[in-house]
Design an enzyme around this catalytic site. Structure first.
Site, PDB file in Angstrom:
ATOM      1  CE  LYS A 229      -4.433  -1.787   1.375  1.00 28.52           C
ATOM      2  NZ  LYS A 229      -5.420  -2.018   2.413  1.00 28.52           N
ATOM      3  NE  ARG A 263      -7.454  -8.275   0.654  1.00 29.76           N
ATOM      4  CZ  ARG A 263      -7.051  -7.497  -0.353  1.00 29.76           C
ATOM      5  NH1 ARG A 263      -6.059  -6.664  -0.187  1.00 29.76           N
ATOM      6  NH2 ARG A 263      -7.652  -7.565  -1.534  1.00 29.76           N
TER       7      ARG A 263
END
Ligand code: HH2
Length: 284
Positions: A229, A263
């Site tokens: 991210k 995740r």
């Protein structure tokens, strides 16, 4: 600790699976989208997506999260028909998989369809915000990941504001847990996720990771998605494809602070890192 809470911490009821959470688990990401932020388009073809999922299983993944609508900031919405048309063939191909398949969707109609098609978990980045979504999943046999998002993917990164990000995220997740529990959903079907990057600026994401204990204290096991991210890019200065080391470090930090499921895109590296982490622990 009340017996209910102890059970909740140690395992997750996930369709035909029971996932032991006495050690941290790795959820591998498969995107059936043309526009996901990190690997959009690469696995759009069914055979490539299925092969990637099988490769992740060989690499030691514990569950697979498949999504057919990108939720990256600014992503375009996909219709329920289009989303289901991408997901159902994947679920059919993975019907006998040795690990649970989670579906990343926000649409109640898609939730019902994929549960009928064998999904073992619904991962709703909208956090089951609507009564319709909660009713769609209340009486079925699958796990539910309640994620916190402020705003909508199209606009959520336009100057997000919180007075107390950790407190506000915690309160909202608590309310959603209570709403689902109120519909009879058992504790051992629930996970909570602070939703890194979903309506959060860099400092909000950092505060949530630093203070992950507050999210852990809600009760259900905590899932985190930090992989590749923007936050990792901001810290390391790396482009998306070069964020593996930063992502693995973030996964280990999250697990150290109490996350039970991470995740990730880079399964093999994360599995190794968490084996090292686990080996240095006695027991939970
Ligand atoms: N992040 C993304 C999607 N789904 N689900 C949970 N529970 N937690 C997350 O942090 C999370 C999530 C990011 O989505 P997208 O931009 O589509 O990219 P990718 O799926 O490649 O991570």
């Amino acid at each position: 600790m009340p017996p209910e809470r102890a059970e909740q911490l140690s395992s997750l009821h996930c369709g035909r699976f029971r996932l032991d959470l006495t050690r941290p688990r790795v959820m591998g990401i498969v995107n059936l989208t043309p526009d996901s932020f990190s690997d959009g388009g690469r696995f759009e073809r069914l055979d490539l997506a299925v092969n990637r999922a099988r490769q992740m299983i060989e690499e030691g993944v514990d569950l697979i999260d498949v999504g057919a609508e990108s939720t990256r900031p600014g992503a375009v919405e996909v219709s329920a028909e289009e989303e289901a048309a991408r997901l159902l063939p994947f679920l059919a191909a993975m019907r006998d998989a040795s690990v649970p398949i989670s579906v990343d969707t926000r649409k109640p109609t898609v939730m019902r369809l994929v549960i009928d098609a064998g999904a073992s978990m619904i991962n709703d980045v909208g956090g089951f915000a609507s009564a319709e979504a909660r009713h769609a999943v209340a009486d079925v046999d699958c796990a539910l990941c309640i994620m916190h998002m402020r705003g909508e993917p199209g606009t959520m990164q336009h100057d997000p504001h919180y007075d107390d990000v950790v407190g506000e995220v915690t309160m909202l997740l608590e309310a959603r847990v209570a709403a689902l529990r109120g519909l009879g959903v058992a504790n051992d079907r629930l996970l909570v996720d602070p939703g890194f990057g979903f309506g959060k600026a860099f400092e909000h994401n950092l505060a949530l990771l630093r203070d992950l204990a507050a999210i852990v204290s809600i009760g259900p096991p905590v899932l985190v998605g930090l992989s590749r991210k923007e936050m990792i890019g901001t810290i390391t200065g790396r482009s998306i494809e070069d964020r593996t080391a930063g992502s693995v470090a973030a996964a280990v930090v999250a697990v150290e602070r109490g996350a039970r499921v991470v995740r990730v895109h880079d399964v093999a590296a994360t599995v190794d890192a968490l084996h090292v982490w686990s080996a240095t622990r006695r027991t939970l």
